[in-house]
Design an enzyme around this catalytic site. Structure first.
Site, PDB file in Angstrom:
ATOM      1  N   ASP A  16       0.848  -0.904  -0.066  1.00 25.80           N
ATOM      2  CA  ASP A  16       0.139   0.322   0.156  1.00 25.80           C
ATOM      3  C   ASP A  16       1.545   1.479   0.025  1.00 25.80           C
ATOM      4  OD1 ASP A  16      -2.042   2.079   0.447  1.00 25.80           O
ATOM      5  OD2 ASP A  16      -2.144   1.510   2.388  1.00 25.80           O
ATOM      6  N   SER A  17       0.544   2.179  -0.177  1.00 32.21           N
ATOM      7  CA  SER A  17       0.902   3.510  -0.128  1.00 32.21           C
ATOM      8  C   SER A  17       1.155   3.566   1.497  1.00 32.21           C
ATOM      9  CB  SER A  17       0.351   4.534  -1.176  1.00 32.21           C
ATOM     10  OG  SER A  17      -1.477   4.639  -0.939  1.00 32.21           O
ATOM     11  N   CYS A  80      -4.109  -0.790  -2.358  1.00 35.55           N
ATOM     12  CA  CYS A  80      -4.564   0.474  -2.386  1.00 35.55           C
ATOM     13  C   CYS A  80      -4.973   0.490  -3.847  1.00 35.55           C
ATOM     14  CB  CYS A  80      -2.420   0.633  -2.474  1.00 35.55           C
ATOM     15  SG  CYS A  80      -3.044   2.469  -2.717  1.00 35.55           S
ATOM     16  N   GLU A 157      -4.755   8.858   8.142  1.00 36.32           N
ATOM     17  CA  GLU A 157      -3.440   8.611   9.034  1.00 36.32           C
ATOM     18  C   GLU A 157      -2.908   9.380  10.222  1.00 36.32           C
ATOM     19  OE1 GLU A 157      -0.316   7.728   6.756  1.00 36.32           O
ATOM     20  OE2 GLU A 157      -1.908   6.558   5.671  1.00 36.32           O
ATOM     21  N   CYS A 195     -10.958   3.083  -0.599  1.00 33.37           N
ATOM     22  CA  CYS A 195     -10.176   3.002  -0.940  1.00 33.37           C
ATOM     23  C   CYS A 195      -9.773   2.178   0.823  1.00 33.37           C
ATOM     24  CB  CYS A 195      -9.609   4.762  -0.473  1.00 33.37           C
ATOM     25  SG  CYS A 195      -8.341   5.201   0.763  1.00 33.37           S
ATOM     26  N   HIS A 197      -7.657   3.102   2.762  1.00 35.85           N
ATOM     27  CA  HIS A 197      -8.225   3.561   4.536  1.00 35.85           C
ATOM     28  C   HIS A 197      -9.410   3.249   4.903  1.00 35.85           C
ATOM     29  CE1 HIS A 197      -3.711   5.063   3.358  1.00 35.85           C
ATOM     30  NE2 HIS A 197      -4.388   5.494   4.412  1.00 35.85           N
TER      31      HIS A 197
HETATM   32  N1  DGL Z   1      -4.286   3.655   0.044  1.00 35.19           N
HETATM   33  C1  DGL Z   1      -4.591   4.444  -0.889  1.00 35.19           C
HETATM   34  C2  DGL Z   1      -5.864   3.989  -1.610  1.00 35.19           C
HETATM   35  O1  DGL Z   1      -6.340   3.024  -1.484  1.00 35.19           O
HETATM   36  C3  DGL Z   1      -4.747   5.835  -0.601  1.00 35.19           C
HETATM   37  C4  DGL Z   1      -4.028   6.416  -0.132  1.00 35.19           C
HETATM   38  C5  DGL Z   1      -2.926   7.678  -1.178  1.00 35.19           C
HETATM   39  O2  DGL Z   1      -3.597   8.643  -0.978  1.00 35.19           O
HETATM   40  O3  DGL Z   1      -2.005   7.037  -1.049  1.00 35.19           O
HETATM   41  O4  DGL Z   1      -6.174   4.786  -2.971  1.00 35.19           O
END
Ligand code: DGL
Length: 281
Positions: A16-17, A80, A157, A195, A197
């Site tokens: 993930d990012s 992600c 976050e 997303c 998150h």
């Molecule tokens: N993990 C990213 C997603 O699922 C969201 C966080 C980001 O913008 O990097 O889209």
């Protein structure tokens, strides 16, 4: 007497990012406890959701290569939505292992949940602009209305997953989205959390959606699809009874302390030591 060899458990890379993707890892561990997991959060370069396709593809390919080359991942789960929506091809080209994104499983779950055929999707800017969910939903006969909710990732976050400010932001976004849907003559009965998150905000989101609307967690549906993918390709006996229990190693490109502090909440178990990785700029 014949000696029986048991193949080692699979090594599954999860990327993930940030650390929102730990929600996918949590679902994977529940379904496939006897495996080794290597999780990478590219926290130094988060957010991906506000960046261009080209940049997202480069970051995601480098992260995938780390998991495969350095950690021996035999399968990759792109936990992600932004990387899945904009960079799945680039990741597949960058590594020689099966790669699963979260968009298709999310759309499949929306299809299973919706009776009206109209669904709502909330996601990052980049995911919404790619229209990856709209396309995946259309392929299943669904009409999807997508909305970018860029304030939600920073709130998660920050750890504000049960905060009145976050609840208010969610209420405003969802009011706008349902008003847009009504103006377009849609009758949505499912909301996709597009997303990784957002599952952390699920209790607040469930309180804010209109009565009767199903909330679809792409983390859950992606984990289900990953289990099918891994089991379909495992050697007989791999990951079976008698194998060691779950092994998880976490890596981040920045903010290791924050990852250790907040990650356990996302994973619902201690993340343990998080190792810092330098993937370049
Ligand atoms: N993990 C990213 C997603 O699922 C969201 C966080 C980001 O913008 O990097 O889209």
């Amino acid at each position: 007497m014949t000696s029986q060899t048991i193949a080692p458990p699979p090594t599954i890379g999860v990327f993930d990012s940030g650390f929102g993707g730990l929600t996918v890892l949590r679902s994977l561990v529940r379904r496939m406890p006897r495996a080794r997991y290597a999780f990478l959060g590219d926290t130094a370069r988060l957010p991906y959701g506000s960046k261009s396709r080209r940049t997202i593809a480069r970051y995601a390919a480098e992260s995938a290569q780390f998991l495969v080359r350095e950690q021996g991942a035999q399968f990759l789960v792109i936990a992600c939505n932004t990387a899945s929506a904009l960079a799945l091809d680039a990741i597949q080209d960058a590594v020689p292992v099966p790669v699963l994104g979260v968009i298709e499983p999310g759309a499949t779950a929306a299809h299973a949940a919706s009776k009206t055929g109209d669904v709502l999707v909330i996601a990052t800017d980049a995911t919404v602009q790619s229209h990856a969910y709209a396309a995946a939903c259309l392929a299943r006969g669904l009409r999807a209305l997508e909305k970018a909710c860029p304030l939600l990732v920073p709130l998660v976050e920050e750890g504000w997953t049960n905060h009145p400010v976050t609840a208010e932001v969610i209420r405003i976004y969802l009011d706008e989205l349902t008003a847009d849907a009504a103006a377009q003559g849609l009758n949505p009965d499912a909301l996709v959390l597009g997303c990784t998150h957002y599952p952390l905000l699920r209790p607040l989101i469930e309180r804010a959606v209109p009565a009767g609307m199903a909330v679809i967690d792409s983390a859950e549906s992606a984990a289900e699809a990953a289990v099918r993918l891994v089991n379909g390709q495992l050697a007989p006996g791999a990951g079976g009874v008698g194998e060691p229990a779950t092994i998880i190693r976490c890596f981040a490109t920045d903010s290791v302390e924050k990852f250790e502090r907040l990650g356990s909440r996302f994973l619902e178990r201690p993340v343990g030591q998080v190792d810092l990785v330098d993937l370049g700029g």
